[in-house]
Design a protein around this motif. Sequence first.
Motif, PDB file in Angstrom:
ATOM      1  N   ALA A 177       0.833  -1.204   0.000  1.00 16.32           N
ATOM      2  CA  ALA A 177       0.000   0.000   0.000  1.00 16.32           C
ATOM      3  C   ALA A 177       0.866   1.251   0.000  1.00 16.32           C
ATOM      4  O   ALA A 177       0.583   2.219  -0.711  1.00 16.32           O
ATOM      5  N   SER A 178       1.938   1.237   0.788  1.00 13.98           N
ATOM      6  CA  SER A 178       2.852   2.375   0.819  1.00 13.98           C
ATOM      7  C   SER A 178       3.507   2.572  -0.535  1.00 13.98           C
ATOM      8  O   SER A 178       3.662   3.698  -1.007  1.00 13.98           O
ATOM      9  N   ARG A 179       3.888   1.477  -1.177  1.00 12.55           N
ATOM     10  CA  ARG A 179       4.534   1.554  -2.495  1.00 12.55           C
ATOM     11  C   ARG A 179       3.608   2.169  -3.531  1.00 12.55           C
ATOM     12  O   ARG A 179       4.047   2.868  -4.430  1.00 12.55           O
ATOM     13  N   HIS A 180       2.302   1.892  -3.427  1.00 15.09           N
ATOM     14  CA  HIS A 180       1.337   2.379  -4.418  1.00 15.09           C
ATOM     15  C   HIS A 180       0.584   3.631  -3.955  1.00 15.09           C
ATOM     16  O   HIS A 180      -0.362   4.057  -4.617  1.00 15.09           O
ATOM     17  N   ASN A 181       1.002   4.189  -2.823  1.00 12.52           N
ATOM     18  CA  ASN A 181       0.352   5.397  -2.293  1.00 12.52           C
ATOM     19  C   ASN A 181      -1.162   5.205  -2.127  1.00 12.52           C
ATOM     20  O   ASN A 181      -1.973   6.055  -2.523  1.00 12.52           O
ATOM     21  N   THR A 182      -1.541   4.078  -1.568  1.00 14.77           N
ATOM     22  CA  THR A 182      -2.940   3.812  -1.285  1.00 14.77           C
ATOM     23  C   THR A 182      -3.046   3.246   0.127  1.00 14.77           C
ATOM     24  O   THR A 182      -2.057   3.216   0.865  1.00 14.77           O
ATOM     25  N   VAL A 183      -4.236   2.806   0.513  1.00 14.73           N
ATOM     26  CA  VAL A 183      -4.424   2.269   1.859  1.00 14.73           C
ATOM     27  C   VAL A 183      -4.486   0.753   1.796  1.00 14.73           C
ATOM     28  O   VAL A 183      -4.886   0.161   0.784  1.00 14.73           O
ATOM     29  N   ALA A 184      -4.093   0.120   2.893  1.00 14.57           N
ATOM     30  CA  ALA A 184      -4.051  -1.342   2.924  1.00 14.57           C
ATOM     31  C   ALA A 184      -5.437  -1.956   2.698  1.00 14.57           C
ATOM     32  O   ALA A 184      -5.555  -3.013   2.076  1.00 14.57           O
ATOM     33  N   SER A 185      -6.468  -1.301   3.203  1.00 17.35           N
ATOM     34  CA  SER A 185      -7.818  -1.858   3.063  1.00 17.35           C
ATOM     35  C   SER A 185      -8.239  -1.943   1.596  1.00 17.35           C
ATOM     36  O   SER A 185      -8.945  -2.876   1.197  1.00 17.35           O
ATOM     37  N   ALA A 186      -7.788  -0.968   0.788  1.00 14.34           N
ATOM     38  CA  ALA A 186      -8.139  -0.997  -0.638  1.00 14.34           C
ATOM     39  C   ALA A 186      -7.476  -2.180  -1.330  1.00 14.34           C
ATOM     40  O   ALA A 186      -8.093  -2.854  -2.177  1.00 14.34           O
ATOM     41  N   ILE A 187      -6.224  -2.455  -0.969  1.00 12.83           N
ATOM     42  CA  ILE A 187      -5.539  -3.599  -1.566  1.00 12.83           C
ATOM     43  C   ILE A 187      -6.157  -4.895  -1.076  1.00 12.83           C
ATOM     44  O   ILE A 187      -6.357  -5.841  -1.849  1.00 12.83           O
ATOM     45  N   SER A 188      -6.471  -4.965   0.213  1.00  9.99           N
ATOM     46  CA  SER A 188      -7.107  -6.175   0.756  1.00  9.99           C
ATOM     47  C   SER A 188      -8.409  -6.489   0.024  1.00  9.99           C
ATOM     48  O   SER A 188      -8.714  -7.657  -0.271  1.00  9.99           O
ATOM     49  N   LYS A 189      -9.183  -5.441  -0.285  1.00  7.51           N
ATOM     50  CA  LYS A 189     -10.451  -5.634  -0.994  1.00  7.51           C
ATOM     51  C   LYS A 189     -10.204  -6.205  -2.387  1.00  7.51           C
ATOM     52  O   LYS A 189     -10.898  -7.135  -2.827  1.00  7.51           O
ATOM     53  N   ARG A 190      -9.232  -5.679  -3.079  1.00 10.02           N
ATOM     54  CA  ARG A 190      -8.936  -6.183  -4.420  1.00 10.02           C
ATOM     55  C   ARG A 190      -8.416  -7.618  -4.377  1.00 10.02           C
ATOM     56  O   ARG A 190      -8.756  -8.438  -5.227  1.00 10.02           O
ATOM     57  N   ILE A 191      -7.594  -7.930  -3.389  1.00 16.96           N
ATOM     58  CA  ILE A 191      -7.107  -9.302  -3.253  1.00 16.96           C
ATOM     59  C   ILE A 191      -8.273 -10.242  -2.943  1.00 16.96           C
ATOM     60  O   ILE A 191      -8.373 -11.350  -3.493  1.00 16.96           O
ATOM     61  N   SER A 192      -9.167  -9.796  -2.079  1.00 12.77           N
ATOM     62  CA  SER A 192     -10.348 -10.601  -1.758  1.00 12.77           C
ATOM     63  C   SER A 192     -11.197 -10.846  -3.002  1.00 12.77           C
ATOM     64  O   SER A 192     -11.732 -11.948  -3.212  1.00 12.77           O
ATOM     65  N   ASP A 193     -11.335  -9.823  -3.850  1.00 11.20           N
ATOM     66  CA  ASP A 193     -12.087  -9.987  -5.098  1.00 11.20           C
ATOM     67  C   ASP A 193     -11.404 -10.985  -6.024  1.00 11.20           C
ATOM     68  O   ASP A 193     -12.072 -11.798  -6.692  1.00 11.20           O
ATOM     69  N   LEU A 194     -10.073 -10.941  -6.075  1.00 12.12           N
ATOM     70  CA  LEU A 194      -9.336 -11.926  -6.871  1.00 12.12           C
ATOM     71  C   LEU A 194      -9.610 -13.337  -6.359  1.00 12.12           C
ATOM     72  O   LEU A 194      -9.865 -14.269  -7.139  1.00 12.12           O
ATOM     73  N   GLU A 195      -9.538 -13.496  -5.040  1.00 11.83           N
ATOM     74  CA  GLU A 195      -9.748 -14.812  -4.440  1.00 11.83           C
ATOM     75  C   GLU A 195     -11.173 -15.307  -4.687  1.00 11.83           C
ATOM     76  O   GLU A 195     -11.391 -16.505  -4.946  1.00 11.83           O
ATOM     77  N   ALA A 196     -12.134 -14.378  -4.631  1.00 13.62           N
ATOM     78  CA  ALA A 196     -13.525 -14.766  -4.885  1.00 13.62           C
ATOM     79  C   ALA A 196     -13.689 -15.243  -6.322  1.00 13.62           C
ATOM     80  O   ALA A 196     -14.412 -16.211  -6.601  1.00 13.62           O
ATOM     81  N   GLY A 197     -13.020 -14.554  -7.262  1.00 13.98           N
ATOM     82  CA  GLY A 197     -13.120 -14.953  -8.654  1.00 13.98           C
ATOM     83  C   GLY A 197     -12.452 -16.277  -8.934  1.00 13.98           C
ATOM     84  O   GLY A 197     -12.932 -17.077  -9.752  1.00 13.98           O
ATOM     85  N   ILE A 198     -11.327 -16.523  -8.266  1.00 10.87           N
ATOM     86  CA  ILE A 198     -10.599 -17.781  -8.471  1.00 10.87           C
ATOM     87  C   ILE A 198     -11.271 -18.925  -7.723  1.00 10.87           C
ATOM     88  O   ILE A 198     -11.278 -20.071  -8.174  1.00 10.87           O
ATOM     89  N   GLY A 199     -11.840 -18.606  -6.562  1.00  9.63           N
ATOM     90  CA  GLY A 199     -12.497 -19.628  -5.765  1.00  9.63           C
ATOM     91  C   GLY A 199     -11.603 -20.261  -4.721  1.00  9.63           C
ATOM     92  O   GLY A 199     -11.963 -21.279  -4.124  1.00  9.63           O
ATOM     93  N   THR A 200     -10.434 -19.644  -4.465  1.00  2.64           N
ATOM     94  CA  THR A 200      -9.517 -20.185  -3.462  1.00  2.64           C
ATOM     95  C   THR A 200      -8.584 -19.071  -3.007  1.00  2.64           C
ATOM     96  O   THR A 200      -8.320 -18.121  -3.767  1.00  2.64           O
ATOM     97  N   PRO A 201      -8.063 -19.123  -1.786  1.00  2.00           N
ATOM     98  CA  PRO A 201      -7.148 -18.068  -1.314  1.00  2.00           C
ATOM     99  C   PRO A 201      -5.843 -18.058  -2.103  1.00  2.00           C
ATOM    100  O   PRO A 201      -5.329 -19.111  -2.507  1.00  2.00           O
ATOM    101  N   VAL A 202      -5.318 -16.853  -2.326  1.00  2.00           N
ATOM    102  CA  VAL A 202      -4.012 -16.720  -2.975  1.00  2.00           C
ATOM    103  C   VAL A 202      -2.957 -16.250  -1.982  1.00  2.00           C
ATOM    104  O   VAL A 202      -1.763 -16.300  -2.276  1.00  2.00           O
ATOM    105  N   LEU A 203      -3.405 -15.782  -0.813  1.00  2.44           N
ATOM    106  CA  LEU A 203      -2.492 -15.340   0.226  1.00  2.44           C
ATOM    107  C   LEU A 203      -2.818 -16.037   1.532  1.00  2.44           C
ATOM    108  O   LEU A 203      -3.983 -16.268   1.851  1.00  2.44           O
TER     109      LEU A 203
END
Length: 329
Positions: free
Chosen positions: A24-50
């Motif tokens: 999040a620091s590297r991309h100048n955003t907040v951790a919650s925004a990245i967590s949401k996108r990762i969660s969306d990725l996991e939902a689309g794949i159907g399994t955890p990636v982290l």
Amino acid sequence: MRHDLYSLQLFMTVAACGSIAAAASRHNTVASAISKRISDLEAGIGTPVLSRKRHGVELTPAGQDLLRHAQAVQDAVRRMEADLSRHAAGLRGAIRIAANTSAITQFLPEDLAAFVADHSDLAIELVELTSDAALAAVRSGQADLGIYSGLSDAGDLRICPYRSDTLVVAAHRGHRLALRRRVRFADVLDEDFVALQQGSSIQAHLERQAARHGDKLRTRVQVMSFDGVRRMVQARLGIAILPFGAVEPYLEGSNLAMIPIDEPWARRELRIAIRDPELLTIQARTLLQVLTGTEDARPSVRQPAPRQGNVTLAAPRSALSPEGKEPCR
């Protein structure tokens, strides 16, 4: 499944950093925004990636597969951009550089100023990182060029020579070492040190050298920047070992003294890392040629290096001419 490129980029940064907060620091955003996108990725794949750990994250087997595919997608996009950039009239766009503090402090300002003066349509996106983090930024596709200390392992990245610098001792003018013409490393191991942060290639290098003497550095204060180190040294909190260019310009009017180090390892190489020349846009390739001396640069960039005693500020790039220049490899 539908995946957007930005989410894949965020995922690759998380994988490189091992931490959502760091990404999040590297991309100048907040951790919650990245967590949401990762969660969306996991939902689309159907399994955890982290796999969330107490002090960071680790890739699951599915995450490792996703990382491999995400890197392939990014490479394809970069290759497309590089191909299309050759059709553009003139040089326009942005070049992303990740560089360590030594390069930014000593060499890049003048090199980039000369380049931008000749290519006013280009934007330079420069981020200051440790050498290892700069290499990680290149691997993850966040940076086109990564400038790092040759003391760090570039792995399978392509590397090009950039500059050389020399490490020196910085001490208070009233310190017992201040009048010495030069010192051996063994002469300073009993001193209190002002050190750079963990992850610094200089700090890791010094710790390895101390271990070869069967000793450890006596770190009294640890700070993040060269400026912080100089201020602590002037406050008599210890001595420090820094690049010549981070000490010599600050001697006049200060309480700093500079003492050359009589050790072969005090001279080190700065290098530029890239993933693949075919993935570089024509803009990034042009800058790489200028920085490595394989294309005529402005005279102000190619002046002979100043010397003080037996210490050289900027090592010559093959007398700063392309002939005899060590090629990228």
